[in-house]
Each structure stands twice: as C-alpha cells, then as structure tokens.
Design a protein around this motif. Structure first.
Motif, short mmCIF file in Angstrom:
data_model
loop_
_atom_site.label_atom_id
_atom_site.label_comp_id
_atom_site.label_asym_id
_atom_site.label_seq_id
_atom_site.Cartn_x
_atom_site.Cartn_y
_atom_site.Cartn_z
N PRO A 1 5.42 -4.51 5.25
CA PRO A 1 4.39 -3.58 4.76
C PRO A 1 4.24 -2.40 5.72
CG PRO A 1 3.61 -5.85 4.71
CD PRO A 1 4.88 -5.85 5.50
N VAL A 2 4.00 -1.22 5.16
CA VAL A 2 3.86 0.00 5.96
C VAL A 2 2.57 0.71 5.55
CG1 VAL A 2 4.85 2.23 6.55
CG2 VAL A 2 6.35 0.26 6.18
N GLU A 3 1.76 1.03 6.54
CA GLU A 3 0.53 1.79 6.29
C GLU A 3 0.89 3.27 6.23
OE1 GLU A 3 -3.62 1.89 5.59
OE2 GLU A 3 -2.22 0.21 5.77
N VAL A 4 0.44 3.94 5.17
CA VAL A 4 0.79 5.35 4.96
C VAL A 4 -0.46 6.17 4.70
CG1 VAL A 4 3.06 4.74 4.05
CG2 VAL A 4 1.13 5.04 2.48
N GLU A 5 -0.29 7.47 4.64
CA GLU A 5 -1.39 8.37 4.31
C GLU A 5 -1.86 8.12 2.87
OE1 GLU A 5 -3.00 10.45 6.18
OE2 GLU A 5 -1.75 10.23 7.97
N PRO A 6 -3.13 8.34 2.57
CA PRO A 6 -3.63 8.14 1.20
C PRO A 6 -2.85 8.93 0.16
CG PRO A 6 -5.47 8.40 2.71
CD PRO A 6 -4.23 8.70 3.50
N GLU A 7 -2.45 10.15 0.52
CA GLU A 7 -1.69 10.98 -0.43
C GLU A 7 -0.34 10.35 -0.74
OE1 GLU A 7 -4.26 13.94 1.93
OE2 GLU A 7 -3.21 12.05 2.27
N THR A 8 0.32 9.80 0.27
CA THR A 8 1.61 9.16 0.05
C THR A 8 1.48 7.97 -0.87
OG1 THR A 8 2.32 9.84 2.27
CG2 THR A 8 3.61 8.12 1.18
N GLY B 1 10.26 -3.38 -7.59
CA GLY B 1 10.14 -3.99 -6.27
C GLY B 1 9.27 -3.22 -5.30
N VAL B 2 8.64 -2.14 -5.77
CA VAL B 2 7.76 -1.35 -4.92
C VAL B 2 6.31 -1.70 -5.24
CG1 VAL B 2 7.09 0.96 -4.19
CG2 VAL B 2 9.44 0.54 -4.97
N SER B 3 5.54 -2.02 -4.23
CA SER B 3 4.12 -2.33 -4.44
C SER B 3 3.25 -1.45 -3.57
CB SER B 3 3.84 -3.80 -4.15
OG SER B 3 4.05 -4.10 -2.78
N VAL B 4 2.11 -1.06 -4.12
CA VAL B 4 1.15 -0.24 -3.40
C VAL B 4 -0.20 -0.94 -3.45
CG1 VAL B 4 0.02 2.00 -3.21
CG2 VAL B 4 2.38 1.86 -4.05
N GLU B 5 -0.72 -1.29 -2.30
CA GLU B 5 -2.04 -1.92 -2.19
C GLU B 5 -2.89 -1.06 -1.28
OE1 GLU B 5 -3.07 -4.51 -3.80
OE2 GLU B 5 -1.16 -5.12 -4.73
N GLY B 6 -3.80 -0.29 -1.86
CA GLY B 6 -4.56 0.64 -1.05
C GLY B 6 -3.64 1.68 -0.44
N THR B 7 -3.56 1.70 0.88
CA THR B 7 -2.64 2.63 1.55
C THR B 7 -1.48 1.88 2.21
OG1 THR B 7 -4.05 2.57 3.53
CG2 THR B 7 -4.40 4.38 1.97
N THR B 8 -1.18 0.70 1.70
CA THR B 8 -0.06 -0.08 2.22
C THR B 8 1.05 -0.14 1.17
OG1 THR B 8 -1.51 -1.46 3.55
CG2 THR B 8 0.69 -2.31 3.11
N VAL B 9 2.24 0.22 1.58
CA VAL B 9 3.41 0.23 0.68
C VAL B 9 4.42 -0.80 1.17
CG1 VAL B 9 5.28 1.60 -0.31
CG2 VAL B 9 3.05 2.67 0.14
N THR B 10 4.94 -1.59 0.24
CA THR B 10 5.91 -2.63 0.60
C THR B 10 7.08 -2.59 -0.37
OG1 THR B 10 4.08 -4.04 1.33
CG2 THR B 10 6.23 -5.09 1.04
N LEU B 11 8.28 -2.70 0.17
CA LEU B 11 9.49 -2.82 -0.64
C LEU B 11 9.91 -4.28 -0.63
CD1 LEU B 11 11.61 0.25 0.58
CD2 LEU B 11 9.97 0.14 -1.30
N ALA B 12 9.95 -4.90 -1.82
CA ALA B 12 10.33 -6.31 -1.91
C ALA B 12 11.76 -6.52 -1.46
CB ALA B 12 10.14 -6.81 -3.34
N ASP B 13 12.61 -5.52 -1.70
CA ASP B 13 14.02 -5.58 -1.29
C ASP B 13 14.15 -4.84 0.03
OD1 ASP B 13 16.73 -5.32 -0.89
OD2 ASP B 13 17.16 -4.49 -2.88
N PRO B 14 14.51 -5.54 1.13
CA PRO B 14 14.61 -4.87 2.43
C PRO B 14 15.69 -3.79 2.48
CG PRO B 14 15.49 -7.10 2.54
CD PRO B 14 14.80 -6.98 1.22
N ASP B 15 16.63 -3.82 1.53
CA ASP B 15 17.69 -2.82 1.51
C ASP B 15 17.42 -1.70 0.50
OD1 ASP B 15 19.36 -4.05 3.45
OD2 ASP B 15 19.96 -5.53 1.96
#
Length: 331
Positions: free
Chosen positions: A90-97, A150-164
């Motif tokens: 999971p990666v914390e990003v800017e709200p706009e992103t 495979g892309v999920s957005v929870e608040g300002t956290t973005v996660t790629l289910a596929d690491p590649d």
C-alpha cells in the motif's frame, strides 16, 4: 507543437485568443488584465490565460508543476512512481492522486476495460520517440499484468494487487488537471479564461468582449498541424481530441500509433483517425475518447451519448460522424 494530443485552441475572429491586450487597464495595474503565459510541462507546451491578475496566472503555472511532480510515471519520487515501485505494498498518496485514480477506474469499468491505467506494464516497452517496437515476447509477458480490477483505492491509500503491475495516468491526468485549474480560477472570481494543456482545452465564461471562444479541432490529415477540421464555439466547457497522428512512427513498412489496445498490447487497429469530445468536464474527454478507437461506429456514438457528451469521429477517408445535436462546425 509538442504533446500527446496536438490540439489547437484559438479565437476565429479578428481578436486573437492568446496574448491580446485589454484596453483601458493601464491606469489600474492591480486590476485584472488580459494576461497569458506559455510554459513547458507534462512533456508538452501549455498555455493559460484570460482576464485575471498576475497572482492567479502564477498560481496556475505552479499548480501544473505540482501535478507533474506527483503524477508523472517517469519521476521516481512521484505518487505514481512510488506506487509502481512498491511491489504491491500500500502507498499513501496525495488526495488528488487518489481521486484521479478512482475516477480512472470508473472509466475503465464503463468501457469494459478498453480504457485501463494499468497499461503502464506495456507502455514502458514502447518508445514512440525513438521508434522502438518491443519484442513480441516482452509484450506477451507484460499483458497478464494489465488489469484495472487489481487497483484499489481506500481513502488516500493506493494498492496494486499485482506487484508487477504498473499504472500510467498519462491518458487521463491532463483532463483532471485542466478541471482543477478551471475550478481554481472560478474560486478566485475569474470569469473569462482559457486553459490549453497541449490538447485539453477548456474555457471559463466567454471572451473578455462577451463573445464565445472558438476552439479548433485539428485536421488529422494536415501534416503541418496548423489546419483545423472543425470548430466549436463555447462560453464554458472543454474540448478534447485524441488522434492517431499525435505520436507515431514507421518500422518495417508498418505504421505504429501511440494509442495502445490493452487487450493486445499493440497499437489500436481502427478506421478512426481522431476522436473529439465536447463536455463540461475535461476529464470526460480523456476518459471517453480512447475507447472509441476500439469500438464500432454505432457503439462509439451510443457510448458517448450514454455519457451525455457531444462527440465527433473523423475516419481515415476524411468523413466525419457526430453524436445527435453535436455543435461541431466543419471547416
């Protein structure tokens, strides 16, 4: 002109859209003036301007630079760069992103995956500047990692289910940014302005004299990039054109276009040379034009009308079709 969509905005009357002076303002330098600025950002030439103060104009340029630092796929420290390098963490990003990625997933869902920001696993293989065609085996290996689900957005956290997997927001970021700039201008009390981010053109209100802006749609068959195929007159809204002519090269007797089909990893095969959307939001122009190259004509027009926007397709034989009631004037 540089950029992914070489789209020209101009006033078609005697008054030029860019750089025009506003008579009668010399005795009040602090009041809004007709100003414009051209600068390089997002790998393209951008122009913003209108009836505003210098502070509002400077704010637009700084905002563009901020977005480039957070959304560019090629900047390792950007939000996108960190997401792609996280290996699925999971990666914390800017709200706009986070908001932009969430909107991009909506367009992917609506188009049945014909618009897909995880095309980055494939786009990083192609080089349309140097004219490099990837090895077919590399494309075959990359395709399994293309999948917006495979892309999920929870608040300002973005996660790629596929690491590649790799996301690429290049096909939609400028629409989002254009809308952001117009909203900032409106919040600052500006009533007459335009934004041209190398293809995404939006206007706020009419021209300073009250007349509508003339927004030209590039002729996809004109190699100089200066001729227009059509024009839209508007006192608000956005016009976005995607064209196969924008970035292309020839290799081995075959021409390769920059719009890639996420199902194959190769440039789209289409009769459509350019697709234009006239809508209230510029992001709609980005999210809706790309899938049109992979649809049949009837399906494409129904797709646009279903989203409540105006559209025009220009075919390889030079003919054009439009959505019902579209306001494009052919030249």
């Amino acid at each position: 002109m540089l950029g992914r969509r070489d789209f020209i905005a101009r006033a078609l009357s005697a008054g030029a859209l860019l750089g025009a002076g506003l008579a009668g303002c010399s005795d009040a330098p602090a009041s809004p003036q007709e100003l414009s600025q051209t600068f390089f950002c997002f790998d393209t030439v951008c122009t913003v301007g209108g009836l505003m103060g210098q502070e509002a104009l400077d704010d637009l340029v700084e905002r563009c630079q901020w977005f480039e630092g957070h959304l560019s796929r090629t900047i390792a420290t950007s939000d996108v760069g960190r997401i792609n390098a996280a290996g699925g963490a999971p990666v914390e990003v800017e709200p706009e992103t986070a908001e932009l990625i969430g909107l991009a997933l909506d367009y992917a869902r609506d188009s049945g995956g014909l618009f897909d920001i995880t095309i980055g696993a494939v786009t990083e293989l192609w080089d349309f500047t140097e004219g490099v065609v990837p090895d077919p085996a590399d494309i075959e290996r990359a395709l399994p990692h293309v999948g917006w689900e495979g892309v999920s957005v929870e608040g300002t956290t973005v996660t790629l289910a596929d690491p590649d997997a790799r996301i690429d927001l290049g096909g939609i970021a400028k629409g989002y940014i254009t809308d952001d700039l117009v909203a900032r201008l409106a919040s600052a009390g500006v009533e007459s302005a335009y934004v041209n981010l190398g293809g995404n053109v939006a206007v706020l209100g009419g021209k300073p004299d009250g007349s509508p802006w003339g927004i030209g749609v590039r002729d996809p068959f004109d190699e100089t990039g200066k001729a227009n195929y059509a024009v839209v007159y508007a006192s608000g809204g956005s016009v976005v054109t995607s064209g196969l002519y924008e970035r292309q090269f020839e290799s081995g007797g075959r021409r390769y276009w920059h719009i890639l089909d996420p199902r194959t990893g190769y440039p789209v095969e289409s009769r459509v040379m350019s697709a234009t959307v006239f809508s209230e939001r510029s992001i709609d122009g980005d999210g809706l034009t790309k899938p049109l190259f992979m649809m049949g004509e009837d399906e494409a027009l129904a797709f646009l009308e279903g989203h409540g926007v105006q559209g025009m397709l220009v075919h390889e034989d030079g003919s054009a079709v439009m959505t019902h009631g579209a306001e494009f004037e052919l030249l």
